[in-house]
Design a protein around this motif. Structure first.
Motif, PDB file in Angstrom:
ATOM      1  N   LEU A  35      33.581  38.059  43.929  1.00 10.44           N
ATOM      2  CA  LEU A  35      34.870  38.747  43.810  1.00 10.44           C
ATOM      3  C   LEU A  35      35.111  39.196  42.370  1.00 10.44           C
ATOM      4  CD1 LEU A  35      37.063  36.403  46.037  1.00 10.44           C
ATOM      5  CD2 LEU A  35      35.661  38.370  46.707  1.00 10.44           C
TER       6      LEU A  35
ATOM      7  N   TRP B 171      37.973  42.103  41.234  1.00 10.56           N
ATOM      8  CA  TRP B 171      39.249  41.562  41.691  1.00 10.56           C
ATOM      9  C   TRP B 171      40.021  40.997  40.500  1.00 10.56           C
ATOM     10  CZ3 TRP B 171      39.641  39.039  47.165  1.00 10.56           C
ATOM     11  CH2 TRP B 171      39.103  39.923  48.106  1.00 10.56           C
ATOM     12  N   LYS B 172      41.327  41.084  40.572  1.00 11.25           N
ATOM     13  CA  LYS B 172      42.207  40.707  39.464  1.00 11.25           C
ATOM     14  C   LYS B 172      42.291  39.190  39.324  1.00 11.25           C
ATOM     15  CE  LYS B 172      46.968  41.324  37.837  1.00 11.25           C
ATOM     16  NZ  LYS B 172      48.298  41.906  38.180  1.00 11.25           N
TER      17      LYS B 172
ATOM     18  N   THR C 237      42.797  38.153  43.079  1.00 12.45           N
ATOM     19  CA  THR C 237      43.451  38.973  44.091  1.00 12.45           C
ATOM     20  C   THR C 237      42.728  40.298  44.269  1.00 12.45           C
ATOM     21  OG1 THR C 237      45.550  38.019  43.343  1.00 12.45           O
ATOM     22  CG2 THR C 237      45.683  39.865  44.872  1.00 12.45           C
ATOM     23  N   ALA C 238      42.630  40.742  45.519  1.00 12.16           N
ATOM     24  CA  ALA C 238      42.017  42.034  45.828  1.00 12.16           C
ATOM     25  C   ALA C 238      42.830  43.162  45.204  1.00 12.16           C
ATOM     26  CB  ALA C 238      41.932  42.227  47.341  1.00 12.16           C
TER      27      ALA C 238
ATOM     28  N   GLY D  11      42.899  37.166  48.666  1.00 18.73           N
ATOM     29  CA  GLY D  11      42.719  36.515  47.385  1.00 18.73           C
ATOM     30  C   GLY D  11      42.220  35.095  47.527  1.00 18.73           C
TER      31      GLY D  11
END
Length: 292
Positions: A128, A133-134, A161-162, A168
């Motif tokens: 991820l 991703w954040k 998170t996506a 997430g």
């Protein structure tokens, strides 16, 4: 075990597809393992590795329908547990059971899954992070016990998170309890239709990473439109299995077609017809010799 996906729409991203109401996809990677069908109790089916050190239970009437655990041997206490709730897509559970089966096959003559939890939280969700991703960090919290002394401490937390915010992972970095759930993988809206997978501290990091990687798989999954929760349908992209038929023409469409002038057509004509004769070829008169 045979499994054939069914549905009338393709759902993407796949982590918003919800349950398929049978869960068979999650058991396909271990279909050759011993299976026990149970009539009494919450566990309706139990699949175990041949040495019974790995157990995959199906609890179809519970909130957590998959409960997966591993031990050092058949009679030892459980070392780690992974649970997937009733909204978590079985196709993503299959990524976990696939990695689990590969591990057992490679290490069946050893004591499996006895390594301690990785101190590097990123190894659990590296796919991820690589996908952009954040990542956010949040402070921890304490639960007060007697005399206002903390009885348990949680966090700090890392949240991944996506980009669209619909999926997430939450990781508890502060828990010291090896049997506590420290990784929560989620997808969908908050509420009853939120997909959740929970992993205890000693769950091998690469198994969690395999599950996280499956979130990124762009392949859509099949579902029946009328069985998909409206909250998920509102977030996901749905593509009918059979393209819709073109709409029937309206009376106005028919009138417009009738008013169009006839198309100009061409007709081929033979170069020579019965009313025309080809030109006479120029030939010298008969009986006349050429000059010397």
């Amino acid at each position: 075990m045979t499994y054939t996906p069914e549905g009338d729409v393709y759902v993407s991203p796949r982590y918003l597809a919800g349950a398929d109401w049978c869960g068979d996809a999650g058991f396909v990677p271990v279909k050759h393992w011993p299976t026990l069908h149970l009539e009494d109790g919450p566990c309706q089916m139990l699949v175990t590795s041949p040495d019974q050190r790995i157990r995959i239970g199906w609890y179809g009437d519970d909130f957590d329908v998959y409960k997966i655990s591993a031990s050092e041997d058949a009679s030892s206490l459980t070392r780690w547990t992974a649970t997937f709730n009733d909204t978590f897509p079985a196709e993503i559970v299959a990524a976990f059971t696939t990695a689990l089966q590969h591990d057992w096959k490679a290490r069946k003559d050893q004591e499996p899954f006895i390594e301690g939890p990785s101190p590097y939280w990123a190894t659990r969700v590296q796919p991820l992070l690589d996908a952009g991703w954040k990542t956010q960090r949040f402070p921890g919290s304490a639960t007060l016990g007697a005399a206002d002394r903390p009885s348990s401490v949680h966090g700090p937390y890392v949240e991944i998170t996506a980009p669209d915010g619909t999926a997430g992972v939450s990781i508890d970095l502060g828990s010291q309890d090896l049997d506590e759930e420290t990784v929560l993988l989620w997808a969908g809206p908050t509420g009853w239709h939120r997909a959740e997978a929970r992993f205890t501290s000693r769950t091998p990091a690469h198994l969690i990473a395999a599950t996280a990687k499956a979130l990124l798989d762009p392949t859509p999954v099949l579902r029946y439109r009328d069985q998909l929760a409206p909250e998920l349908a509102a977030l996901a992209q749905l593509t009918p299995v059979t393209p819709p038929k073109p709409p029937a023409p309206t009376p106005l469409d028919v009138q417009r077609a009738q008013r169009q002038p006839p198309a100009i057509t061409t007709r081929s004509v033979p170069r020579w017809s019965t009313t025309t004769q080809p030109p006479v070829s120029a030939t010298p008169p008969a009986g006349r010799s050429a000059r010397r």
